[in-house]
Design a protein around this motif. Structure first.
Motif, PDB file in Angstrom:
ATOM      1  N   ALA A  52       0.861  -1.198   0.000  1.00 21.10           N
ATOM      2  CA  ALA A  52       0.000   0.000   0.000  1.00 21.10           C
ATOM      3  C   ALA A  52       0.889   1.238   0.000  1.00 21.10           C
ATOM      4  N   ALA A  53       1.911   1.244   0.838  1.00 19.98           N
ATOM      5  CA  ALA A  53       2.833   2.384   0.893  1.00 19.98           C
ATOM      6  C   ALA A  53       3.581   2.551  -0.421  1.00 19.98           C
ATOM      7  N   VAL A  54       3.985   1.450  -1.036  1.00 19.87           N
ATOM      8  CA  VAL A  54       4.694   1.502  -2.317  1.00 19.87           C
ATOM      9  C   VAL A  54       3.834   2.196  -3.368  1.00 19.87           C
ATOM     10  N   GLU A  55       2.583   1.769  -3.490  1.00 13.77           N
ATOM     11  CA  GLU A  55       1.712   2.362  -4.515  1.00 13.77           C
ATOM     12  C   GLU A  55       1.405   3.830  -4.212  1.00 13.77           C
ATOM     13  N   LEU A  56       1.185   4.143  -2.947  1.00 15.20           N
ATOM     14  CA  LEU A  56       0.912   5.538  -2.594  1.00 15.20           C
ATOM     15  C   LEU A  56       2.125   6.425  -2.869  1.00 15.20           C
ATOM     16  N   GLY A  57       3.306   5.888  -2.637  1.00 11.71           N
ATOM     17  CA  GLY A  57       4.516   6.664  -2.882  1.00 11.71           C
ATOM     18  C   GLY A  57       4.809   6.852  -4.359  1.00 11.71           C
ATOM     19  N   TYR A  58       4.863   5.751  -5.090  1.00 11.59           N
ATOM     20  CA  TYR A  58       5.270   5.833  -6.491  1.00 11.59           C
ATOM     21  C   TYR A  58       4.211   6.443  -7.407  1.00 11.59           C
ATOM     22  N   PHE A  59       2.947   6.181  -7.138  1.00 11.25           N
ATOM     23  CA  PHE A  59       1.906   6.699  -8.019  1.00 11.25           C
ATOM     24  C   PHE A  59       1.168   7.904  -7.443  1.00 11.25           C
ATOM     25  N   GLY A  60       1.496   8.260  -6.213  1.00 11.75           N
ATOM     26  CA  GLY A  60       0.901   9.430  -5.584  1.00 11.75           C
ATOM     27  C   GLY A  60       1.929  10.520  -5.395  1.00 11.75           C
ATOM     28  N   TRP A 126      12.879   9.769  -2.774  1.00  8.50           N
ATOM     29  CA  TRP A 126      13.778   8.910  -2.006  1.00  8.50           C
ATOM     30  C   TRP A 126      14.807   8.191  -2.878  1.00  8.50           C
ATOM     31  N   TRP A 127      14.784   8.413  -4.197  1.00  7.20           N
ATOM     32  CA  TRP A 127      15.808   7.848  -5.077  1.00  7.20           C
ATOM     33  C   TRP A 127      16.995   8.803  -5.146  1.00  7.20           C
ATOM     34  N   PRO A 128      18.174   8.296  -5.533  1.00  7.64           N
ATOM     35  CA  PRO A 128      19.333   9.188  -5.696  1.00  7.64           C
ATOM     36  C   PRO A 128      19.031  10.294  -6.707  1.00  7.64           C
ATOM     37  N   GLU A 129      19.624  11.439  -6.497  1.00 11.62           N
ATOM     38  CA  GLU A 129      19.348  12.632  -7.312  1.00 11.62           C
ATOM     39  C   GLU A 129      19.441  12.353  -8.811  1.00 11.62           C
ATOM     40  N   GLU A 130      20.443  11.592  -9.230  1.00 11.68           N
ATOM     41  CA  GLU A 130      20.643  11.366 -10.664  1.00 11.68           C
ATOM     42  C   GLU A 130      19.565  10.477 -11.286  1.00 11.68           C
ATOM     43  N   ARG A 131      18.800   9.745 -10.473  1.00 13.71           N
ATOM     44  CA  ARG A 131      17.733   8.882 -10.999  1.00 13.71           C
ATOM     45  C   ARG A 131      16.346   9.355 -10.593  1.00 13.71           C
ATOM     46  N   ARG A 132      16.281  10.404  -9.837  1.00 15.08           N
ATOM     47  CA  ARG A 132      15.035  10.841  -9.218  1.00 15.08           C
ATOM     48  C   ARG A 132      13.923  11.130 -10.227  1.00 15.08           C
ATOM     49  N   GLU A 133      14.277  11.752 -11.348  1.00 15.19           N
ATOM     50  CA  GLU A 133      13.272  12.054 -12.366  1.00 15.19           C
ATOM     51  C   GLU A 133      13.112  10.841 -13.268  1.00 15.19           C
ATOM     52  N   THR A 134      11.892  10.370 -13.410  1.00 17.05           N
ATOM     53  CA  THR A 134      11.647   9.148 -14.170  1.00 17.05           C
ATOM     54  C   THR A 134      10.280   9.233 -14.841  1.00 17.05           C
ATOM     55  N   SER A 135       9.854   8.145 -15.447  1.00 16.36           N
ATOM     56  CA  SER A 135       8.586   8.152 -16.184  1.00 16.36           C
ATOM     57  C   SER A 135       7.564   7.235 -15.534  1.00 16.36           C
ATOM     58  N   LEU A 136       6.308   7.469 -15.875  1.00 12.13           N
ATOM     59  CA  LEU A 136       5.248   6.574 -15.409  1.00 12.13           C
ATOM     60  C   LEU A 136       5.524   5.148 -15.884  1.00 12.13           C
ATOM     61  N   HIS A 137       6.003   4.995 -17.112  1.00  6.23           N
ATOM     62  CA  HIS A 137       6.304   3.664 -17.629  1.00  6.23           C
ATOM     63  C   HIS A 137       7.303   2.940 -16.733  1.00  6.23           C
ATOM     64  N   ARG A 138       8.376   3.608 -16.400  1.00  6.23           N
ATOM     65  CA  ARG A 138       9.399   2.978 -15.552  1.00  6.23           C
ATOM     66  C   ARG A 138       8.839   2.644 -14.174  1.00  6.23           C
ATOM     67  N   LEU A 139       8.025   3.530 -13.621  1.00  7.82           N
ATOM     68  CA  LEU A 139       7.465   3.272 -12.296  1.00  7.82           C
ATOM     69  C   LEU A 139       6.441   2.150 -12.331  1.00  7.82           C
ATOM     70  N   LEU A 140       5.687   2.041 -13.417  1.00  2.37           N
ATOM     71  CA  LEU A 140       4.765   0.912 -13.553  1.00  2.37           C
ATOM     72  C   LEU A 140       5.535  -0.405 -13.556  1.00  2.37           C
ATOM     73  N   VAL A 141       6.612  -0.460 -14.330  1.00  6.22           N
ATOM     74  CA  VAL A 141       7.437  -1.675 -14.375  1.00  6.22           C
ATOM     75  C   VAL A 141       8.043  -1.941 -12.999  1.00  6.22           C
ATOM     76  N   HIS A 142       8.548  -0.891 -12.349  1.00  4.78           N
ATOM     77  CA  HIS A 142       9.170  -1.027 -11.028  1.00  4.78           C
ATOM     78  C   HIS A 142       8.180  -1.572 -10.006  1.00  4.78           C
ATOM     79  N   VAL A 143       6.986  -0.982  -9.938  1.00  2.00           N
ATOM     80  CA  VAL A 143       5.994  -1.402  -8.940  1.00  2.00           C
ATOM     81  C   VAL A 143       5.465  -2.796  -9.270  1.00  2.00           C
ATOM     82  N   LEU A 144       5.285  -3.098 -10.542  1.00  2.00           N
ATOM     83  CA  LEU A 144       4.851  -4.442 -10.934  1.00  2.00           C
ATOM     84  C   LEU A 144       5.885  -5.482 -10.494  1.00  2.00           C
TER      85      LEU A 144
END
Length: 199
Positions: A52-60, A126-144
């Motif tokens: 629950a926390a993972v989804e709230l963090g990554y998609f919220g 909470w990701w390192p500065e150099e990776r902090r900006e990302t895409s919905l696609h990447r986060l969908l794959v990550h959370v899946l």
């Protein structure tokens, strides 16, 4: 493959994994859903709370859509939380409360997933500065990937509790076999392991 099809596929598999995780709690006592069954304390209800926390963090939070109002997040969520506070339920947190939070996290996440294109930019604080900006696609794959990893943990924990195994009720994805079959199968694997280990 269109973007809509790609997103629908990822979303389908995420929804399937969510359902599989909750099925692992069915029919268990309060004790059994909370029992730490690994040396690191892995337990079924804690896995639900964590995801629950993972989804709230990554998609919220990552898309500027925090679920909790300013100053209203529970003590186990976000910066300053005790290590692993999201990996177990306190005696005061009911199973129903945590499952309901997970359902609310799905709805909150689904709004982001459905309303944003796959290349929408998110920022994971909470990701390192150099990776902090990302895409919905990447986060969908990550959370899946993370969800399925924890569903695998839940598979094993549930099997330790009462021997139940499989993907979903009525769709176990296991060869047919009764308790005797599985005992014989396990004994065979043990013999092979001992033989290989003795070489």
């Amino acid at each position: 493959m269109t973007e809509a099809t790609m997103k629908a596929d990822l979303h389908h598999y995420l929804r399937s994994a969510r359902g599989a995780l909750l099925w692992k709690l069915d029919g268990l006592s309060e004790y059994d859903v909370r029992r730490p069954l690994t040396p690191t304390g892995t337990n079924l209800l804690g896995l639900v709370k964590h995801l629950a926390a993972v989804e709230l963090g990554y998609f919220g939070d990552s898309f500027g859509r925090p679920f909790f109002a300013e100053g209203k997040a529970p003590v186990w969520y976000g910066e300053g939380a005790e290590d692993n506070a999201d990996m177990w339920a306190t005696a005061d947190e009911s199973r129903e409360e945590i499952i309901e939070l997970y359902h609310q996290a799905w709805q909150h996440a689904d709004t982001t997933i459905e309303s944003q294109p796959l290349d929408a930019v998110g920022r994971v604080p909470w990701w390192p500065e150099e990776r902090r900006e990302t895409s919905l696609h990447r986060l969908l794959v990550h959370v899946l990937a993370e969800t399925n990893r924890h569903v695998g943990h839940a598979d094993i924990v549930r099997e330790f509790i009462d021997g139940s195994a499989g993907l979903l009720d009525g769709k176990e994805n296991l060869p047919p076999g009764d308790r005797s079959y599985w005992e014989g199968y396990r004994e065979r694997l043990e013999r092979v392991a001992r033989e290989a280990g003795g070489r």
